[in-house]
Design an enzyme around this catalytic site. Structure first.
Site, PDB file in Angstrom:
ATOM      1  N   HIS A  88    -104.669  30.886 -78.001  1.00 44.29           N
ATOM      2  CA  HIS A  88    -105.802  29.965 -77.832  1.00 44.29           C
ATOM      3  C   HIS A  88    -105.380  28.501 -77.899  1.00 44.29           C
ATOM      4  CE1 HIS A  88    -105.944  29.953 -82.365  1.00 44.29           C
ATOM      5  NE2 HIS A  88    -106.224  28.683 -82.135  1.00 44.29           N
ATOM      6  N   ASP A 112    -103.956  37.190 -79.428  1.00 45.95           N
ATOM      7  CA  ASP A 112    -103.929  35.731 -79.580  1.00 45.95           C
ATOM      8  C   ASP A 112    -102.509  35.229 -79.839  1.00 45.95           C
ATOM      9  OD1 ASP A 112    -104.948  33.169 -79.619  1.00 45.95           O
ATOM     10  OD2 ASP A 112    -105.446  33.220 -81.749  1.00 45.95           O
ATOM     11  N   SER A 132    -102.970  26.044 -86.227  1.00 50.89           N
ATOM     12  CA  SER A 132    -102.889  27.305 -85.494  1.00 50.89           C
ATOM     13  C   SER A 132    -101.562  27.409 -84.756  1.00 50.89           C
ATOM     14  CB  SER A 132    -104.043  27.404 -84.493  1.00 50.89           C
ATOM     15  OG  SER A 132    -105.284  27.418 -85.153  1.00 50.89           O
TER      16      SER A 132
END
Length: 422
Positions: A157, A189, A266
């Site tokens: 993402h 992901d 992230s």
């Protein structure tokens, strides 16, 4: 020691003020001043004006003495005290160094693996900075180097589903390189990037299967675009099923940690005390509750990707063809709702379902429409939203715009978003 110094100053000041030398000097100065005026200092004739002026000057002199002498003597005495006494800390420098060496285990971990952590920027090729003329940053994230020849691991993402953009990677030494997306698994992901550089520092991969709840871990990355940031915590759970988090089509038992994983973190590594990556930072629900993808699951993805590359093709599964809104979201399961309500008084008690927006891409349709991190989506185009699948279904609809009902704190609001075509 400071009290002894103050006491010495006080004694010296009293002696100086009471000293006859100072008084005689003041008297002599007064006589000389009157003599300059042509007046006998001992005369009692019609010299009242001069006498008055003399008394005024004497008072001025005394004021100067009272003002300057203490400060001058204070400086001299302080210098003498400093020469005679050492301002040593409570703990000697050598002992402090030893304690720091023995107990700062987090710093040791960071020193061993920080060079392999990278900062990832997504540049919008349609919009340019007014002053520099460079493309503006639409989003950012983190990653870490897993091969010396420039292969980087991150979250999917972070780098995909962002049209009209390019990816740049900044190394820990400040060098910046353009990157290409090689492998993508949107279901888990995960993604890999490639930069054209060799002889890079590589992150060692550990085993997440050996982790225990309560173990110390360190999260590295670039939260809020602040690169080279370190946070620490413990493993709260080693078996947090994706179904508990409302993540569709994912069969992953996430690592839960209280180490801070914020926007921009992230894709960065979650590291054990041996300096090995045991997870990939993925998402944050609220303060003290964050999740990482176990490194054992990541290794399976990397093995499949390597096999595909040997055959001359990239490994891409679940690559998005849907319209783009520009958010990262999380289904509000009963467990997550309970945690949110226990930590915030602004959560409505009657809220039973919805989707939490925990990241909004700058410049995206969601950002332009007014969505903010922390908003809870309850309805889209008058349809109830119970999980993230409902949001994907709304994006797949042919509606040009999305009328979204959100909760922002305890306030219900409407926002209108026009998704971009892929």
């Amino acid at each position: 020691m400071a009290l002894r110094g103050c006491h010495r100053l006080e004694v010296i000041f009293k002696r100086c003020i009471a000293s006859p030398v100072l008084h005689s000097q003041a008297g002599n100065r007064r006589s000389s001043q009157l003599a300059i005026k042509g007046v006998d200092p001992n005369s009692n004739g019609n010299s009242g004006q001069y006498q008055q002026n003399g008394e005024h000057k004497e008072k001025g002199w005394r004021r100067l003495v009272r003002f300057f002498v203490p400060f001058s003597l204070g400086a001299a005495v302080s210098a003498a005290i400093i020469q005679r006494e050492d301002f040593t800390p409570t703990i000697a420098a050598s002992k402090m160094t030893g304690r720091r060496r023995d107990f700062n285990f987090i710093a040791d971990v960071v020193a061993g693996c920080a060079d392999s952590v990278v900062y990832i920027e997504i540049k919008d090729t349609r919009h340019f900075d007014y002053f520099s003329g460079q493309p503006i940053t639409a989003s950012n994230g983190s990653g870490f180097i897993i091969e010396q020849n420039g292969l980087i691991l991150t979250n999917a993402h972070v780098v995909i589903n962002k049209p009209h953009t390019m990816v740049q990677v900044r190394l820990s030494d400040g060098r910046t390189f353009p990157a290409t997306i090689e492998d993508v698994d949107q279901t888990s992901d995960l993604a890999t990037l490639r930069i054209q550089v060799n002889n890079l520092s590589v992150m060692r991969l550990g085993k997440s299967s050996t982790l225990r709840s309560g173990e110390w871990v360190v999260a590295l990355g670039s939260p809020l675009a602040l690169s080279n940031t370190v946070t620490a915590g413990v493993i709260s759970s080693t078996q947090r099923a994706s179904q508990e988090l409302g993540l569709r089509n994912r069969d992953i038992n996430y690592l839960q940690t209280d180490a801070a994983i914020t926007f921009g973190n992230s894709g960065g590594p979650l590291v054990n005390l041996d300096g090995e990556a045991i997870g990939v930072n993925s998402m944050k629900v609220t303060a003290g509750i964050s999740f990482a993808i176990p490194i054992d699951y990541v290794k399976v993805f990397l093995e499949r990707a390597a096999e595909k590359r040997k055959k001359g093709s990239a490994y891409k599964t679940g690559y998005p063809v849907k319209r783009y809104m520009g958010i990262t979201m999380l289904t509000l399961t009963p467990d997550i709702l309970f945690e949110l309500k226990s930590r915030s008084q602004n959560m409505p008690n009657n809220l039973t379902h919805g989707v939490l927006v925990w990241k909004v891409i700058v410049g995206s349709p969601a950002h332009s429409g007014g969505l903010q991190p922390g908003d809870i989506v309850t309805h889209i185009n008058k349809k109830e939203i119970k999980n993230s699948s409902d949001v994907y279904d709304a994006l797949a609809d042919n509606s040009k715009t999305l009328d979204i009902v959100i909760l922002r704190g305890v306030k219900q609001m409407h926002v209108t978003i026009t998704p971009e075509d892929p």
